[in-house]
Design an enzyme around this catalytic site. Structure first.
Site, PDB file in Angstrom:
ATOM      1  N   PRO A 149       0.849  -1.192   0.000  1.00 35.33           N
ATOM      2  CA  PRO A 149       0.000   0.000   0.000  1.00 35.33           C
ATOM      3  C   PRO A 149       0.882   1.239   0.000  1.00 35.33           C
ATOM      4  CG  PRO A 149       0.040  -1.032   2.185  1.00 35.33           C
ATOM      5  CD  PRO A 149       0.813  -1.927   1.274  1.00 35.33           C
ATOM      6  N   THR A 167       0.600   5.418  -0.466  1.00 32.94           N
ATOM      7  CA  THR A 167      -0.146   6.667  -0.647  1.00 32.94           C
ATOM      8  C   THR A 167       0.508   7.501  -1.741  1.00 32.94           C
ATOM      9  OG1 THR A 167      -0.979   6.687   1.610  1.00 32.94           O
ATOM     10  CG2 THR A 167      -0.738   8.826   0.542  1.00 32.94           C
ATOM     11  N   GLN A 219      -6.865  -1.105   0.852  1.00 39.14           N
ATOM     12  CA  GLN A 219      -6.446  -0.834   2.228  1.00 39.14           C
ATOM     13  C   GLN A 219      -7.339   0.252   2.840  1.00 39.14           C
ATOM     14  OE1 GLN A 219      -2.869   1.364   3.534  1.00 39.14           O
ATOM     15  NE2 GLN A 219      -2.286  -0.475   4.675  1.00 39.14           N
ATOM     16  N   TYR A 240      -1.390   4.985  12.698  1.00 40.89           N
ATOM     17  CA  TYR A 240      -2.742   5.513  12.495  1.00 40.89           C
ATOM     18  C   TYR A 240      -3.696   4.939  13.554  1.00 40.89           C
ATOM     19  CZ  TYR A 240      -0.542   7.178   8.268  1.00 40.89           C
ATOM     20  OH  TYR A 240       0.312   7.801   7.398  1.00 40.89           O
ATOM     21  N   ARG A 244      -2.862  -5.345   8.435  1.00 41.72           N
ATOM     22  CA  ARG A 244      -1.463  -4.936   8.453  1.00 41.72           C
ATOM     23  C   ARG A 244      -1.111  -4.382   9.822  1.00 41.72           C
ATOM     24  NH1 ARG A 244       2.464  -1.003   4.696  1.00 41.72           N
ATOM     25  NH2 ARG A 244       3.976  -2.679   4.461  1.00 41.72           N
ATOM     26  N   GLY A 292       7.330  -2.088  -2.055  1.00 37.86           N
ATOM     27  CA  GLY A 292       6.827  -0.734  -2.267  1.00 37.86           C
ATOM     28  C   GLY A 292       7.551   0.017  -3.363  1.00 37.86           C
TER      29      GLY A 292
HETATM   30  C1  LIG Z   1       5.348   7.141  -0.666  1.00 37.43           C
HETATM   31  C2  LIG Z   1       4.962   6.067   0.326  1.00 37.43           C
HETATM   32  C3  LIG Z   1       3.634   5.968   0.722  1.00 37.43           C
HETATM   33  C4  LIG Z   1       3.241   4.949   1.623  1.00 37.43           C
HETATM   34  N1  LIG Z   1       1.918   4.810   1.934  1.00 37.43           N
HETATM   35  C5  LIG Z   1       1.509   3.772   2.714  1.00 37.43           C
HETATM   36  C6  LIG Z   1       0.118   3.531   2.926  1.00 37.43           C
HETATM   37  O1  LIG Z   1      -0.773   4.209   2.392  1.00 37.43           O
HETATM   38  N2  LIG Z   1      -0.214   2.480   3.740  1.00 37.43           N
HETATM   39  C7  LIG Z   1       0.734   1.671   4.316  1.00 37.43           C
HETATM   40  O2  LIG Z   1       0.377   0.732   5.045  1.00 37.43           O
HETATM   41  N3  LIG Z   1       2.059   1.877   4.102  1.00 37.43           N
HETATM   42  C8  LIG Z   1       2.460   2.874   3.300  1.00 37.43           C
HETATM   43  N4  LIG Z   1       3.803   3.035   3.027  1.00 37.43           N
HETATM   44  C9  LIG Z   1       4.771   2.033   3.505  1.00 37.43           C
HETATM   45  C10 LIG Z   1       4.978   0.980   2.396  1.00 37.43           C
HETATM   46  O3  LIG Z   1       3.827   0.126   2.308  1.00 37.43           O
HETATM   47  C11 LIG Z   1       6.226   0.092   2.653  1.00 37.43           C
HETATM   48  O4  LIG Z   1       6.102  -0.515   3.917  1.00 37.43           O
HETATM   49  C12 LIG Z   1       7.516   0.906   2.568  1.00 37.43           C
HETATM   50  O5  LIG Z   1       7.569   1.614   1.346  1.00 37.43           O
HETATM   51  C13 LIG Z   1       8.784   0.032   2.685  1.00 37.43           C
HETATM   52  O6  LIG Z   1       8.809  -0.924   1.628  1.00 37.43           O
HETATM   53  P1  LIG Z   1       9.840  -0.773   0.379  1.00 37.43           P
HETATM   54  O7  LIG Z   1      11.215  -0.731   0.961  1.00 37.43           O
HETATM   55  O8  LIG Z   1       9.610  -1.998  -0.464  1.00 37.43           O
HETATM   56  O9  LIG Z   1       9.478   0.498  -0.332  1.00 37.43           O
HETATM   57  C14 LIG Z   1       4.217   4.056   2.148  1.00 37.43           C
HETATM   58  C15 LIG Z   1       5.552   4.196   1.749  1.00 37.43           C
HETATM   59  C16 LIG Z   1       5.929   5.166   0.838  1.00 37.43           C
HETATM   60  C17 LIG Z   1       7.366   5.248   0.392  1.00 37.43           C
END
Ligand SMILES: Cc1cc2nc3c(=O)[nH]c(=O)nc-3n(C[C@H](O)[C@H](O)[C@H](O)COP(=O)(O)O)c2cc1C
Length: 370
Positions: free
Chosen positions: A33, A35, A108, A188, A235, A326
């Site tokens: 997920p 944002t 989500q 949150y 989550r 992500g």
């Molecule tokens: C720009 C951005 C927005 C994110 N938005 C959410 C979100 O809406 N919900 C959530 O549970 N995690 C959110 N995360 C956390 C990501 O789901 C993820 O845990 C994080 O990017 C680390 O994983 P990665 O190293 O593969 O990027 C966000 C992360 C980033 C970078």
């Protein structure tokens, strides 16, 4: 004759299929997920979001960006909602586009709790377990402002928030989502209830680990009853210090999340998603045992984005059933093909993670064009 178990039970690979509840994934790469704030002031997913998710449909499953169940719970300017029929209709177009490509997608549901501001949620009240503000600033329609001191929720408001999760989940499933993920992570509303720093209530929702876990148990149980547990994931991010939840006491974390797992286990949820620095470590694996269902993991923003090597390792070492990815997926819509073939990757452009347009969103090149 000795039989080597590995000869009869194929070791799962990152590229092998798996079921999460009723949801059948073609591979074990799950889009995190993320944002991206491209839904405008209406919170209705439009053509740009349809295209973005369609481009990424080759992952085993997409988890959408955090989506608000009612307007007061909106945490970001430009965040999509599922608070209205119009917003659900926008999501329906996203789900149809992903399904047309053979993909799977769950929504989500995110209630920002105290992680919002009246200049984000349309002038509405900011509610949380206790009247304690996050000691930081957030980006609002009027620029950066300190987080406000939230109002401590009444029991009736706790009940209403639960109903909002249920209504949002029903809308998502009716709009064609393969499932919903309850956002219990990243500081949150739900994690605020779990956290002894954010939750200082003296009623049945505060105090002991059991009491702090109560609201999350109630929300997940109610959503599971409404749409079917095999379509519901949760989550969590124990010990991840976002939004001042300060889960620094391992014994308390284990007691709180342990009782949460014990109470969720009988539901038979589709999956548990854990964000933690050490997915293979004692805490996560203990929670996995107590949950006794499918686990998907993400090692979080701790020193660089998830890599191919990490993802392969998580599955081969049986730390999880699937890996949540992500930023590599922000930059590589065809990440599955790239990781399968060991191809080079596009680099993400973090300055465009949040913003209104197609740039840094739907314009990352696919392999053949790279
Ligand atoms: C720009 C951005 C927005 C994110 N938005 C959410 C979100 O809406 N919900 C959530 O549970 N995690 C959110 N995360 C956390 C990501 O789901 C993820 O845990 C994080 O990017 C680390 O994983 P990665 O190293 O593969 O990027 C966000 C992360 C980033 C970078």
């Amino acid at each position: 004759m000795t039989v080597n178990i590995s000869e009869i039970t194929p070791v799962p690979s990152l590229f092998s299929p798996v079921f999460l509840g009723k949801i059948e994934l073609a591979n074990r790469i799950v889009m995190a997920p993320i944002t991206r704030v491209r839904a405008g002031s209406s919170g209705i997913p439009g053509d740009l979001m349809v295209e973005y998710y369609r481009q990424r449909a080759s992952v085993g499953m997409i988890i959408t960006e955090g989506t608000y169940p009612d307007h007061a719970s909106q945490g970001y300017v430009g965040e999509p909602g599922i608070a209205t029929g119009e917003q659900a209709a926008g999501w329906q177009r996203v789900f149809e586009a992903v399904h047309a490509e053979g993909g799977r997608i769950v929504l989500q549901i995110m209630h920002a709790g105290r992680g919002t501001h009246p200049d984000i949620n349309g002038g509405r009240r900011v509610l949380a377990p206790s009247a304690i503000a996050i000691d930081n600033k957030t980006f609002t329609e009027k620029g950066d402002q300190p987080y406000p001191v939230p109002e401590a929720m009444t029991t009736a408001e706790i009940r209403a928030a639960l109903e909002d999760f249920v209504t949002a989940a029903r809308r998502a499933i009716e709009a064609g989502a393969d499932g919903v993920e309850i956002h219990g992570a990243n500081g949150y509303l739900l994690q605020e209830f779990l956290s002894p720093a954010a939750n200082q209530r003296t009623d049945e929702y505060g105090g002991s680990p059991q009491n702090r876990a109560r609201f999350v148990v109630e929300v997940v149980t109610a959503v599971a009853q409404a749409v079917g547990a095999e379509r519901v994931g949760l989550r969590i991010s124990p010990e991840v210090d976002l939004g001042d939840v300060f889960e620094t006491d391992r014994d308390d974390v284990l007691a709180t999340y342990g009782t949460l797992m014990d109470q969720l286990r009988p539901l038979g949820l589709a999956y548990l998603s854990v964000l933690h620095a050490e997915p293979g470590g004692d805490l996560v694996q203990e929670l996995r045992r107590r949950f006794d269902g499918k686990l998907i993991v993400n090692s979080g923003p701790f020193g660089g984005q998830t890599t191919r090597e990490q993802a392969l390792h998580q599955i081969e070492a049986d730390h999880a059933d699937a890996v949540v990815v992500g930023r590599a997926l922000i930059a590589n819509p065809d990440l599955v093909e790239r990781w399968q073939g060991g191809h080079p990757e596009n680099e993400p452009r973090p300055e465009l993670f949040y913003g209104p347009g197609a740039e840094g969103y739907t314009d990352y090149p696919f392999l053949e064009a790279a």
